[in-house]
Design a protein around this motif. Structure first.
Motif, PDB file in Angstrom:
ATOM      1  N   CYS A  25       4.339  -5.735   4.305  1.00 47.13           N
ATOM      2  CA  CYS A  25       2.783  -4.547   4.204  1.00 47.13           C
ATOM      3  C   CYS A  25       0.990  -5.539   4.818  1.00 47.13           C
ATOM      4  O   CYS A  25       1.294  -6.809   4.591  1.00 47.13           O
ATOM      5  CB  CYS A  25       2.173  -3.979   2.753  1.00 47.13           C
ATOM      6  N   ASP A  26       0.438  -4.754   5.538  1.00 48.49           N
ATOM      7  CA  ASP A  26      -0.545  -4.498   6.011  1.00 48.49           C
ATOM      8  C   ASP A  26      -1.505  -5.493   5.207  1.00 48.49           C
ATOM      9  O   ASP A  26      -2.341  -6.074   5.205  1.00 48.49           O
ATOM     10  CB  ASP A  26      -1.116  -3.753   6.794  1.00 48.49           C
ATOM     11  N   CYS A  48       5.410  -0.741   5.883  1.00 48.76           N
ATOM     12  CA  CYS A  48       5.809   0.699   4.217  1.00 48.76           C
ATOM     13  C   CYS A  48       6.020   1.372   4.590  1.00 48.76           C
ATOM     14  O   CYS A  48       7.783   1.745   3.913  1.00 48.76           O
ATOM     15  CB  CYS A  48       4.195   0.458   3.214  1.00 48.76           C
ATOM     16  N   CYS A  95       0.657  -1.488   0.310  1.00 51.86           N
ATOM     17  CA  CYS A  95      -0.159  -0.069  -0.377  1.00 51.86           C
ATOM     18  C   CYS A  95       1.204   1.699  -0.362  1.00 51.86           C
ATOM     19  O   CYS A  95       0.147   2.368  -0.917  1.00 51.86           O
ATOM     20  CB  CYS A  95      -0.707   0.304   1.445  1.00 51.86           C
ATOM     21  N   GLY A  96       1.828   0.643   0.255  1.00 54.84           N
ATOM     22  CA  GLY A  96       2.683   2.236   0.489  1.00 54.84           C
ATOM     23  C   GLY A  96       2.759   2.885   2.048  1.00 54.84           C
ATOM     24  O   GLY A  96       3.474   4.365   1.920  1.00 54.84           O
ATOM     25  N   HIS A  97       1.647   2.992   2.916  1.00 52.47           N
ATOM     26  CA  HIS A  97       1.317   3.951   3.937  1.00 52.47           C
ATOM     27  C   HIS A  97       1.111   3.638   5.066  1.00 52.47           C
ATOM     28  O   HIS A  97       0.936   4.455   5.743  1.00 52.47           O
ATOM     29  CB  HIS A  97      -0.042   5.047   3.320  1.00 52.47           C
ATOM     30  N   CYS A  98       1.121   2.514   4.895  1.00 55.61           N
ATOM     31  CA  CYS A  98       0.853   1.602   6.280  1.00 55.61           C
ATOM     32  C   CYS A  98       2.213   1.188   7.389  1.00 55.61           C
ATOM     33  O   CYS A  98       3.868   2.132   6.891  1.00 55.61           O
ATOM     34  CB  CYS A  98       0.389   0.099   6.401  1.00 55.61           C
TER      35      CYS A  98
END
Ligand SMILES: [Zn+2]
Ligand SMILES: [Zn+2]
Length: 339
Positions: free
Chosen positions: A102-103, A94, A88-91
């Motif tokens: 990643c979640d 990440c 996702c790039g934002h959890c």
């Protein structure tokens, strides 16, 4: 277009399906080559949780055939290798550069349709350029090499390390090449198949041994009784993993790279871990290592050609996945343009 589709555990067929349309930030890739990997066998066999029907295939290369909105950096015809990793790039993970945890971790060819088809849509973030002088067949193996690069980052090879690798399948052979191009002083490879060991020597192993009753003695002898600084399992076989601790010397780094069955258990001595200053490492998939793998192939430092056993058409995939891999078989590539 034709797409190999797993319809349920143990069953699959080549289906005619509409060519997918790339969404915003996506491209349509005309697949040139897709590698068949152990994961495809597991998905086909129903050993991994997934949703059916599934177009599998997570190791592939191709050319850009169409672009969705916001895909301006790319042109039709660009040659690419696809990193299947979806994160996702934002959890939390990440943000800590642990994208492989990643979640919402997923993969093209598992949680969305993959490359065992004539076409696949992929996010442009997952596309990596293949240079003009490179073959798209070799580029299809960027994914397994990217996994090896992450494993090697975990290992932190030091000058003059003596390395022992179990397993000379495609992963073991990429690992052998990576460690041969490192600062290691000795690269020893063990496998049950003489033909695979010959390839291991061709790509950089300094010595190889066929697994068997005498192998323990031979390995101890090879290390002059000192055992090894780096021990890597590329088999995923629990009994092999259990046995490799006896070849680990003081301060050894022991990398469990092969994927063992989730329910497998082994027994090790915590006292030995303490006494020997061992580091036991895991290595899960790819963690921002795809470009490094691309660079290694583009520079000609690593070669995939010796690993490619044959190229087959899509129609052969159901039969390939339904039987166990032949002894001599390394990597089979699928070329969807072949009937
Ligand atoms: Zn794979
Ligand atoms: Zn994430």
């Amino acid at each position: 277009m034709r797409a190999f589709t797993i319809t349920g555990p143990g069953s699959g067929e080549v289906r005619d399906v509409p060519i997918p349309v790339p969404g915003p930030g996506e491209a349509l890739i005309k697949v040139s080559f897709a590698g068949i990997c152990g994961t495809d066998y597991h998905l086909f066999g129903g050993d991994l949780p997934t949703t059916y029907p599934l177009v599998s295939g997570h190791e592939f290369s191709g050319t850009v055939a169409a672009l969705g909105a916001d895909a301006r950096a790319w042109r039709i015809g660009d040659r690419v290798a696809v990193d299947p990793t979806l994160y996702c790039g934002h959890c939390y993970h990440c943000l800590r550069r642990q994208a492989n945890h990643c979640d919402e971790w997923g993969a093209i060819g598992d949680s969305r349709p993959g490359g065992l088809a004539e076409y696949a849509t992929v996010p442009i973030r997952n596309m990596y350029r293949v240079e003009d002088h490179e073959g798209l067949d070799e580029a299809a193996l960027t994914e397994p090499l990217a996994c090896v690069v992450w494993g090697v980052e975990r290992l932190r090879v030091r000058p003059s390390d003596r390395v022992l690798i179990f397993g000379a399948g495609p992963m073991g052979l990429l690992m052998t090449q990576m460690l041969d191009r490192s600062q290691a002083a000795d690269i020893v490879v063990v496998d049950t198949k003489a033909a695979k060991l010959k390839i291991a020597r061709d790509v950089g192993a300094s010595a190889t041994f066929e697994a068997g009753p005498e192998v323990e003695e031979r390995l101890i002898e090879r290390s002059r009784g000192r055992r090894f600084d780096v021990v890597v399992d590329c088999t995923g076989v629990p009994s092999v993993i259990e046995s490799l601790f006896s070849f680990a010397g003081p301060n050894a780094r022991i990398l469990l790279f092969g994927v063992a069955p989730p329910s497998a258990r082994i027994s090790i001595s915590p006292f030995d871990v303490f006494k020997q200053d061992w580091e036991i490492l895991g290595s899960q998939a790819i963690n921002y290592t795809f470009q490094q793998a691309r660079d290694l192939f583009a520079a000609g430092r690593i070669s995939a050609a010796p690993l490619i056993s044959r190229v087959a058409g899509l129609s052969e995939v159901p039969a390939i996945l339904a039987r166990p891999k032949a002894d001599s078989e390394l990597k089979t590539l699928i070329d969807p343009s072949v009937e």
